[in-house]
Write a protein that holds these residues in place. Structure first.
Motif, PDB file in Angstrom:
ATOM      1  N   GLN A  69      91.510  13.475 -10.179  1.00  0.00           N
ATOM      2  CA  GLN A  69      90.510  14.505  -9.927  1.00  0.00           C
ATOM      3  C   GLN A  69      89.759  14.293  -8.619  1.00  0.00           C
ATOM      4  O   GLN A  69      88.906  15.103  -8.250  1.00  0.00           O
ATOM      5  N   ILE A  70      90.073  13.220  -7.912  1.00  0.00           N
ATOM      6  CA  ILE A  70      89.408  12.894  -6.652  1.00  0.00           C
ATOM      7  C   ILE A  70      90.295  13.330  -5.490  1.00  0.00           C
ATOM      8  O   ILE A  70      91.438  12.889  -5.362  1.00  0.00           O
ATOM      9  N   LEU A 200      82.882  20.695  -9.898  1.00  0.00           N
ATOM     10  CA  LEU A 200      83.160  20.203  -8.550  1.00  0.00           C
ATOM     11  C   LEU A 200      81.981  19.354  -8.102  1.00  0.00           C
ATOM     12  O   LEU A 200      80.819  19.705  -8.360  1.00  0.00           O
ATOM     13  N   MET A 201      82.260  18.222  -7.434  1.00  0.00           N
ATOM     14  CA  MET A 201      81.177  17.370  -6.953  1.00  0.00           C
ATOM     15  C   MET A 201      81.575  16.725  -5.633  1.00  0.00           C
ATOM     16  O   MET A 201      82.675  16.192  -5.491  1.00  0.00           O
ATOM     17  N   SER A 202      80.653  16.776  -4.659  1.00  0.00           N
ATOM     18  CA  SER A 202      80.906  16.263  -3.309  1.00  0.00           C
ATOM     19  C   SER A 202      80.312  14.874  -3.127  1.00  0.00           C
ATOM     20  O   SER A 202      79.189  14.599  -3.570  1.00  0.00           O
ATOM     21  N   PHE A 203      81.072  14.024  -2.408  1.00  0.00           N
ATOM     22  CA  PHE A 203      80.641  12.657  -2.125  1.00  0.00           C
ATOM     23  C   PHE A 203      80.852  12.322  -0.656  1.00  0.00           C
ATOM     24  O   PHE A 203      81.710  12.909   0.007  1.00  0.00           O
ATOM     25  N   ARG A 224      90.486  23.398 -11.134  1.00  0.00           N
ATOM     26  CA  ARG A 224      91.684  23.027 -10.374  1.00  0.00           C
ATOM     27  C   ARG A 224      92.493  24.227  -9.904  1.00  0.00           C
ATOM     28  O   ARG A 224      92.978  24.248  -8.769  1.00  0.00           O
ATOM     29  N   GLN A 225      92.651  25.213 -10.732  1.00  0.00           N
ATOM     30  CA  GLN A 225      93.455  26.381 -10.380  1.00  0.00           C
ATOM     31  C   GLN A 225      92.636  27.466  -9.688  1.00  0.00           C
ATOM     32  O   GLN A 225      93.153  28.567  -9.442  1.00  0.00           O
ATOM     33  N   HIS A 226      91.384  27.159  -9.367  1.00  0.00           N
ATOM     34  CA  HIS A 226      90.502  28.173  -8.786  1.00  0.00           C
ATOM     35  C   HIS A 226      89.927  27.730  -7.439  1.00  0.00           C
ATOM     36  O   HIS A 226      88.857  28.198  -7.040  1.00  0.00           O
ATOM     37  N   VAL A 227      90.630  26.832  -6.753  1.00  0.00           N
ATOM     38  CA  VAL A 227      90.189  26.372  -5.442  1.00  0.00           C
ATOM     39  C   VAL A 227      91.315  26.592  -4.440  1.00  0.00           C
ATOM     40  O   VAL A 227      92.444  26.139  -4.663  1.00  0.00           O
TER      41      VAL A 227
END
Length: 389
Positions: A69-70, A200-203, A224-227
């Motif tokens: 997921q990363i 969704l999460m930003s790092f 996942r299927q929507h980006v």
């Protein structure tokens, strides 16, 4: 020889930890792990790929995610762009609705405005008096056409912490996706993506004693299927982000996240103690105000307004590194949009500084910083706002 200035700007960027530097060096030079991770047909590429996947596991483990997921990016700015543009472009821009807030990082605000120019409706929520975005405010702003909500975990100027689990539940009830900018929160707030209703999460590595130029986006199963990818050319990272992976930066980010996870409790206790030491010594400074929630905040970041007396930020900056606004605003020299949204006027915003403490801050640093700050203020009668934090 002039003494080295004090460093109280960890929220802008952190020095790379020496242990992380050593990990980077292991991926540089002919005798090191320099291969292309995409070249799996020979030993050099396979070795590099193992380093990349190990780092992916390290990042995932600290935030409660699965390694797959990363998605690697160049930093939180790219991650934010991929999340917002990727979701809205994947579903078609016309007619969609995005919710964000007035106090987000410019990487979110500018992206949201670009989406507006493309036909997306965007709602910018105002913070409450404590600098927080409440679940109720999010719920009230949502409509049947709301596709995405994008909010910070920790505000980069105030240090305030939004209740992301509660916000996520409100968003999920309406069937929308939730993106969280966690650049300032990772390593400071316990993140559990295995249980949080976040999509969704930003790092970013450089906020956590890793190098600049590397970050990641968590993409959960619902998203996942929507980006839609924003960078094309090779289909790397599951088709979401093409480009040759920078093994040395990725390995370093993995090491930085693992170290942060290991030092979690010890580091937090140290920063709490240093913050208390700082605030106690500043208690007699005239008209000093701490901006943001007294309870829901990280100890690392303090936004301080000097409402009375003299205050010479330029003189202070000669001996001490701090921010008069966030790094994303400093180039324009404009008043902080975060402080204005909180209700401060332009004069008050101009008399506000952000002090941020970190891994290498010492008691001696704090004591010296207090001395320097006090030399810039007058001896008018003292009062203290927010001294109970």
């Amino acid at each position: 020889m002039n003494a080295r200035p004090l460093y109280f700007d960890y929220a802008a960027t952190t020095p790379v930890d020496e242990r992380v530097i050593q990990v980077m060096l292991q991926c540089l030079g002919f005798d090191a792990n320099f291969g292309n991770p995409a070249s799996s047909s020979h030993a050099f590429g396979q070795q590099a790929r193992r380093s990349v996947e190990h780092a992916r596991q390290q990042v995932a483990q600290m935030v409660g995610a699965q390694p797959e997921q990363i998605v690697w990016t160049s930093g939180a700015t790219e991650s934010n762009n991929l999340a917002l543009k990727g979701v809205m472009q994947a579903r078609g821009l016309a007619g969609g609705h995005v919710i964000t807030s007035q106090i987000e990082h410019k990487a979110v605000l500018d992206t949201a405005r670009q989406l507006e120019d493309s036909g997306v409706a965007v709602t910018y929520l105002a913070p409450d008096a404590d600098g927080l975005i409440t679940p109720q405010a999010v719920s009230e702003a949502m409509g049947d056409d709301t596709v995405l909500v994008s909010l910070m975990l920790v505000n980069n100027e105030l240090g305030t912490i939004n209740d992301i689990p509660a916000i996520g539940r409100a968003v999920r009830e309406r069937g929308a996706l939730l993106h969280v900018d966690a650049a300032q929160g990772a390593g400071k707030v316990a993140i559990d993506l295995a249980h949080w209703p976040v999509d969704l999460m930003s790092f970013s590595a450089h906020k956590l004693y890793g190098p600049k130029g590397i970050g990641a986006l968590y993409v959960g199963s619902r998203a996942r299927q929507h980006v839609q990818a924003q960078i094309h050319g090779g289909g790397h990272e599951g088709g979401l982000r093409s480009g040759t992976l920078a093994t040395h930066q990725i390995a370093a980010m993995g090491a930085a996240f693992e170290l942060a996870g290991q030092a979690w409790e010890e580091e937090a206790a140290k920063i709490v103690s240093l913050r208390q030491r700082l605030l106690e010594q500043l208690a007699d400074v005239p008209g000093l105000r701490l901006n943001g929630s007294a309870a829901s905040r990280i100890p690392h970041t303090l936004s301080l307004t000097f409402d009375e007396g003299e205050f010479d930020a330029a003189a202070l900056s000669a001996s001490m590194a701090f921010s008069s606004t966030s790094a994303c605003n400093s180039a324009s020299n404009a008043p902080s949009h975060v402080l204005l949204a909180l209700g401060l006027d332009a004069r008050q915003a101009g008399r506000t500084i952000r002090l941020s403490l970190g891994r290498f801050t010492t008691e001696q640093d704090v004591d010296r910083a207090v001395q320097l700050i006090k030399t810039t203020t007058s001896s008018a009668p003292a009062f203290w706002v927010g001294a109970n934090t």
